[in-house]
Design a protein around this motif. Structure first.
Motif, PDB file in Angstrom:
ATOM      1  N   PRO A  43      33.332  29.233  58.150  1.00 57.89           N
ATOM      2  CA  PRO A  43      34.676  28.575  57.925  1.00 57.89           C
ATOM      3  C   PRO A  43      34.771  26.976  58.643  1.00 57.89           C
ATOM      4  O   PRO A  43      34.628  26.905  59.731  1.00 57.89           O
ATOM      5  N   PHE A  44      35.418  26.392  57.692  1.00 65.08           N
ATOM      6  CA  PHE A  44      35.751  25.094  58.198  1.00 65.08           C
ATOM      7  C   PHE A  44      36.882  25.139  59.375  1.00 65.08           C
ATOM      8  O   PHE A  44      38.020  25.551  59.128  1.00 65.08           O
ATOM      9  N   ASN A  45      36.441  24.430  60.649  1.00 64.05           N
ATOM     10  CA  ASN A  45      37.638  24.278  61.692  1.00 64.05           C
ATOM     11  C   ASN A  45      37.987  22.702  62.121  1.00 64.05           C
ATOM     12  O   ASN A  45      37.075  22.079  62.558  1.00 64.05           O
ATOM     13  N   PRO A  46      39.108  22.414  61.529  1.00 67.05           N
ATOM     14  CA  PRO A  46      39.445  20.823  61.634  1.00 67.05           C
ATOM     15  C   PRO A  46      39.365  20.482  63.155  1.00 67.05           C
ATOM     16  O   PRO A  46      38.950  19.321  63.376  1.00 67.05           O
ATOM     17  N   SER A  47      39.857  21.293  64.176  1.00 68.92           N
ATOM     18  CA  SER A  47      40.123  21.171  65.335  1.00 68.92           C
ATOM     19  C   SER A  47      38.412  20.777  66.156  1.00 68.92           C
ATOM     20  O   SER A  47      38.368  19.885  66.946  1.00 68.92           O
ATOM     21  N   LEU A  48      37.510  21.563  65.540  1.00 71.72           N
ATOM     22  CA  LEU A  48      36.172  21.437  66.109  1.00 71.72           C
ATOM     23  C   LEU A  48      35.728  20.083  65.749  1.00 71.72           C
ATOM     24  O   LEU A  48      35.174  19.285  66.452  1.00 71.72           O
ATOM     25  N   PHE A  49      35.728  19.639  64.608  1.00 71.12           N
ATOM     26  CA  PHE A  49      35.506  18.219  63.986  1.00 71.12           C
ATOM     27  C   PHE A  49      36.309  17.026  64.893  1.00 71.12           C
ATOM     28  O   PHE A  49      35.461  16.119  65.160  1.00 71.12           O
ATOM     29  N   PHE A  50      37.493  17.464  65.116  1.00 70.34           N
ATOM     30  CA  PHE A  50      38.422  16.447  65.822  1.00 70.34           C
ATOM     31  C   PHE A  50      37.689  16.361  67.340  1.00 70.34           C
ATOM     32  O   PHE A  50      37.766  15.246  67.654  1.00 70.34           O
ATOM     33  N   MET A  52      34.619  16.841  68.466  1.00 75.24           N
ATOM     34  CA  MET A  52      33.434  16.121  68.270  1.00 75.24           C
ATOM     35  C   MET A  52      33.406  14.785  67.935  1.00 75.24           C
ATOM     36  O   MET A  52      32.346  13.846  68.554  1.00 75.24           O
ATOM     37  N   ASP A  53      34.368  14.426  67.058  1.00 79.28           N
ATOM     38  CA  ASP A  53      34.484  12.997  66.512  1.00 79.28           C
ATOM     39  C   ASP A  53      34.853  12.180  67.777  1.00 79.28           C
ATOM     40  O   ASP A  53      34.392  10.949  68.084  1.00 79.28           O
ATOM     41  N   ASN A  54      36.011  12.975  68.618  1.00 83.21           N
ATOM     42  CA  ASN A  54      36.445  12.076  69.941  1.00 83.21           C
ATOM     43  C   ASN A  54      35.332  11.799  70.998  1.00 83.21           C
ATOM     44  O   ASN A  54      35.012  11.091  71.497  1.00 83.21           O
ATOM     45  N   GLN A  55      34.437  13.054  71.054  1.00 76.44           N
ATOM     46  CA  GLN A  55      33.300  13.238  72.103  1.00 76.44           C
ATOM     47  C   GLN A  55      32.413  11.988  71.779  1.00 76.44           C
ATOM     48  O   GLN A  55      31.836  11.356  72.641  1.00 76.44           O
ATOM     49  N   ARG A  56      32.168  11.936  70.630  1.00 71.15           N
ATOM     50  CA  ARG A  56      31.254  10.678  70.121  1.00 71.15           C
ATOM     51  C   ARG A  56      31.905   9.367  70.409  1.00 71.15           C
ATOM     52  O   ARG A  56      30.835   8.505  70.638  1.00 71.15           O
ATOM     53  N   SER A  57      32.812   9.199  70.267  1.00 68.57           N
ATOM     54  CA  SER A  57      33.450   8.097  70.330  1.00 68.57           C
ATOM     55  C   SER A  57      33.581   7.658  71.840  1.00 68.57           C
ATOM     56  O   SER A  57      33.167   6.517  72.241  1.00 68.57           O
ATOM     57  N   ILE A  58      33.784   8.712  72.947  1.00 69.49           N
ATOM     58  CA  ILE A  58      33.802   8.408  73.973  1.00 69.49           C
ATOM     59  C   ILE A  58      32.253   7.997  74.625  1.00 69.49           C
ATOM     60  O   ILE A  58      32.258   7.164  75.329  1.00 69.49           O
ATOM     61  N   SER A  59      31.283   9.017  74.090  1.00 72.67           N
ATOM     62  CA  SER A  59      29.995   8.401  74.417  1.00 72.67           C
ATOM     63  C   SER A  59      29.379   7.159  73.952  1.00 72.67           C
ATOM     64  O   SER A  59      28.488   6.552  74.400  1.00 72.67           O
ATOM     65  N   LEU A  60      29.930   6.737  72.711  1.00 72.10           N
ATOM     66  CA  LEU A  60      29.715   5.583  72.437  1.00 72.10           C
ATOM     67  C   LEU A  60      30.243   4.197  73.026  1.00 72.10           C
ATOM     68  O   LEU A  60      29.631   3.276  73.417  1.00 72.10           O
ATOM     69  N   HIS A 356      23.266   6.071  58.159  1.00 72.82           N
ATOM     70  CA  HIS A 356      24.064   7.165  57.388  1.00 72.82           C
ATOM     71  C   HIS A 356      23.360   8.507  57.737  1.00 72.82           C
ATOM     72  O   HIS A 356      24.261   9.349  58.166  1.00 72.82           O
ATOM     73  N   ASN A 357      22.184   8.617  57.473  1.00 65.54           N
ATOM     74  CA  ASN A 357      21.551   9.988  57.809  1.00 65.54           C
ATOM     75  C   ASN A 357      21.600  10.538  59.242  1.00 65.54           C
ATOM     76  O   ASN A 357      21.995  11.669  59.375  1.00 65.54           O
ATOM     77  N   MET A 358      21.718   9.519  60.250  1.00 65.96           N
ATOM     78  CA  MET A 358      21.613   9.859  61.736  1.00 65.96           C
ATOM     79  C   MET A 358      23.245  10.221  61.877  1.00 65.96           C
ATOM     80  O   MET A 358      23.326  10.850  62.978  1.00 65.96           O
ATOM     81  N   THR A 359      24.156   9.537  61.341  1.00 61.60           N
ATOM     82  CA  THR A 359      25.430   9.882  62.032  1.00 61.60           C
ATOM     83  C   THR A 359      26.496  10.719  61.124  1.00 61.60           C
ATOM     84  O   THR A 359      27.519  11.243  61.739  1.00 61.60           O
ATOM     85  N   ARG A 360      26.084  11.011  59.936  1.00 66.52           N
ATOM     86  CA  ARG A 360      26.977  11.665  59.010  1.00 66.52           C
ATOM     87  C   ARG A 360      27.426  13.289  59.502  1.00 66.52           C
ATOM     88  O   ARG A 360      28.401  13.714  59.102  1.00 66.52           O
ATOM     89  N   ASP A 361      26.478  13.724  60.208  1.00 66.55           N
ATOM     90  CA  ASP A 361      26.901  15.259  60.384  1.00 66.55           C
ATOM     91  C   ASP A 361      27.363  15.310  62.119  1.00 66.55           C
ATOM     92  O   ASP A 361      26.761  15.131  63.182  1.00 66.55           O
ATOM     93  N   LEU A 362      28.593  15.449  61.960  1.00 67.61           N
ATOM     94  CA  LEU A 362      29.270  15.528  63.188  1.00 67.61           C
ATOM     95  C   LEU A 362      28.661  16.782  64.308  1.00 67.61           C
ATOM     96  O   LEU A 362      29.010  16.909  65.335  1.00 67.61           O
ATOM     97  N   LEU A 363      28.204  17.789  63.712  1.00 69.69           N
ATOM     98  CA  LEU A 363      27.780  18.794  64.142  1.00 69.69           C
ATOM     99  C   LEU A 363      26.306  18.918  64.655  1.00 69.69           C
ATOM    100  O   LEU A 363      25.522  19.856  64.988  1.00 69.69           O
ATOM    101  N   MET A 364      25.931  17.723  64.525  1.00 74.37           N
ATOM    102  CA  MET A 364      24.170  17.710  64.519  1.00 74.37           C
ATOM    103  C   MET A 364      23.835  18.013  66.008  1.00 74.37           C
ATOM    104  O   MET A 364      24.656  17.409  66.990  1.00 74.37           O
ATOM    105  N   PRO A 365      23.048  18.896  66.359  1.00 79.74           N
ATOM    106  CA  PRO A 365      22.651  19.090  67.728  1.00 79.74           C
ATOM    107  C   PRO A 365      21.788  18.141  68.417  1.00 79.74           C
ATOM    108  O   PRO A 365      21.088  17.235  67.605  1.00 79.74           O
ATOM    109  N   ASP A 366      21.987  17.969  69.752  1.00 73.76           N
ATOM    110  CA  ASP A 366      21.124  16.782  70.359  1.00 73.76           C
ATOM    111  C   ASP A 366      21.583  15.280  69.851  1.00 73.76           C
ATOM    112  O   ASP A 366      20.593  14.509  69.976  1.00 73.76           O
TER     113      ASP A 366
END
Length: 497
Positions: A43-50, A52-60, A356-366
């Motif tokens: 099931p799609f969980n918007p809060s999870l994507f939110f 993950m998106d912020n975590q990636r921004s902080i790590s960037l 694009h292929n490396m960044t498009r999946d917000l749930l990509m492990p590692d």
């Protein structure tokens, strides 16, 4: 080569890669479906994507800090002081020129000139190694040939802060190049049809653009483009972070450098602003994702334009047939000049698709930003290289010689493409530790083609015809040779090849 409509057929090409050096990209692939139409195994969980998106921004942002992309405050202060001192010299210069032209005393009293910064420094995205692009803007009576290249040149040469000064009169935009307190500065020139130039002149005001000469118009275009972009982006600080990341990505992946047929600073700036305008509230990670998705699937050669409804009239005959046309965001509209060829277009598109292929999946492990910004592995991709060795008797003349050759590199690239169909001009400049004379070395990757002999002497002869046309300085030496990957210097392998 004439382009048809991007929807009619792909860009024609007679290149056959065996095997292809990069993933095959159809020029007009449709964009990926929006997230709402993708079938997910859970099931799609918007809060999870939110999250993950912020975590990636902080790590960037942390990645940017670790890479030292933002210069320390003391370096910025040194650059500000250099510009301040340069403005003072220019102020004294214009008074002196006004006296030499015998202007009335009341006009001498009010006349003024100024310095406007642009490029990476003007946008606030410069690094510790960046030059400063600074434009000298003066009134109508100060000529470029005598007053700028002679009078101002002599005043700068006598200044204790200035070293290594020389004039580059044959460039598309003539300029002086020097170091001021150790900081490299490129100083072109423009004159306005006014008696005095305010210190913070609004160069976007049509009043100041009346009846100016072609050289001044070209010199002003970079400043005008910078100012316009800073006016239209909704958040300058976030835009600066985006642009710093994208420029680092392009440099690491070997697709940055206009003279080598890749994207220059102005191209990256317009492309970044295009994405930012359309996603003003996005996080830094989402902006990077949108950048790769937008331009990996862009229907080139459809132009990229910041303003909707630009009138495509009076197109530049060369740029209208460009592989990747990008419009400057100032009026009247004009293309950002590019040197992109068939090979470099292919490389840029391949790198955009990889991003694009490396960044498009917000749930990509590692997921790790280090992988996205990993330097391009030239020695693993190419079987052989063209070695371009440029030398000169001293370091002073080497700069002019290398600059001239680089400004003609597109000609060499086209010659090699004509023989092999593909060439990857690595923008990095290397030094051969075994040579004592002042020199620079380039290594360009070649796609191995069976039963294809390269007559490097013929290539050199054709390129020399291009080089010898118009060079006014002291010519240096150029050597071309073909190297197998196994014969590349170990030091070169360690720093990016």
């Amino acid at each position: 080569m004439e382009f048809e409509s991007p929807t009619s057929r792909p860009i024609p090409s007679d290149v056959v890669f065996d095997p292809p050096p990069f993933p095959i990209i159809h020029p007009f692939l449709p964009p990926p479906p929006p997230l709402s139409t993708v079938l997910l195994p859970f099931p799609f969980n918007p809060s999870l994507f939110f999250v993950m998106d912020n975590q990636r921004s902080i790590s960037l942002l942390q990645f940017m800090a670790d890479e030292g992309l933002v210069p320390p405050p003391e370096e910025d202060e040194k650059r500000k002081n250099a510009i301040k001192k340069l403005k003072q010299i220019v102020s004294l210069w214009i008074k002196k020129v006004a006296c030499q032209h015998q202007l009335p005393k009341h006009q001498i009293a009010v006349t003024s000139a100024t310095i406007l910064t642009y490029g990476s420094y003007g946008l606030g995205v410069h690094s510790s190694e960046s030059d400063i692009d600074a434009l000298c803007v003066a009134p109508f009576f100060a000529s470029i040939a005598e007053d700028f290249f002679v009078v101002l040149h002599d005043m700068l040469k006598r200044s204790p802060e200035v070293s290594d000064i020389h004039c580059v009169k044959s460039a598309k935009v003539p300029l002086m190049r020097f170091k001021f307190d150790g900081i490299s500065i490129d100083l072109p020139y423009a004159r306005l049809n006014v008696l005095y130039v305010p210190e913070n002149v609004d160069i976007l005001n049509p009043f100041f653009m009346r009846n100016i000469d072609d050289t001044s118009w070209k010199s002003l275009s970079g400043v005008r483009a910078n100012r316009h972009i800073l006016h239209v982006v909704p958040n300058i600080e976030k835009f600066q972070s985006l642009l710093r990341c994208l420029k680092l990505w392009a440099k690491r992946r070997g697709v940055y450098g206009n003279l080598l047929g890749y994207l220059g600073g102005v191209h990256m700036t317009v492309l970044a602003a295009y994405v930012f305008q359309r996603h003003p509230d996005a996080t830094l990670n989402s902006l990077i994702m949108n950048f790769f998705q937008t331009f990996a699937f862009w229907p080139w050669p459809t132009p990229v334009m910041l303003q909707e409804g630009m009138l495509l009239t009076a197109l530049d005959a060369i740029e209208a047939r460009s592989f990747m046309p990008i419009w400057l965001p100032s009026s009247p509209y004009e293309f950002c000049h590019t040197n992109i060829t068939k090979s470099t277009f292919y490389r840029i598109r391949s790198e955009l698709l990889r991003g694009h292929n490396m960044t498009r999946d917000l749930l990509m492990p590692d997921f790790d930003w280090d992988h996205v910004f990993e330097p391009f592995p030239y020695s693993k991709r190419y079987f052989q290289f063209v070695k371009i060795y440029l030398s000169s008797p001293n370091h002073y003349t080497l700069g002019d010689w290398v600059g001239w050759i680089k400004s003609r590199f597109r000609g060499l690239l086209v010659i090699l493409e004509g023989i092999l169909g593909f060439c990857d001009p690595n923008p990095t400049e290397y030094v051969d530790s075994e040579k004592t004379e002042p020199h620079v070395v380039f290594y360009w990757g070649l796609q191995h083609v069976k039963n294809n002999f390269i007559d490097i002497d013929l290539v050199k002869g054709e390129f020399m015809k291009i080089i010898n046309n118009g060079y006014e300085g002291s010519p240096g030496r150029m050597e071309l040779s073909i190297l197998l990957t196994s014969r590349l210097p170990k030091k070169a392998l360690m720093v990016g090849l």
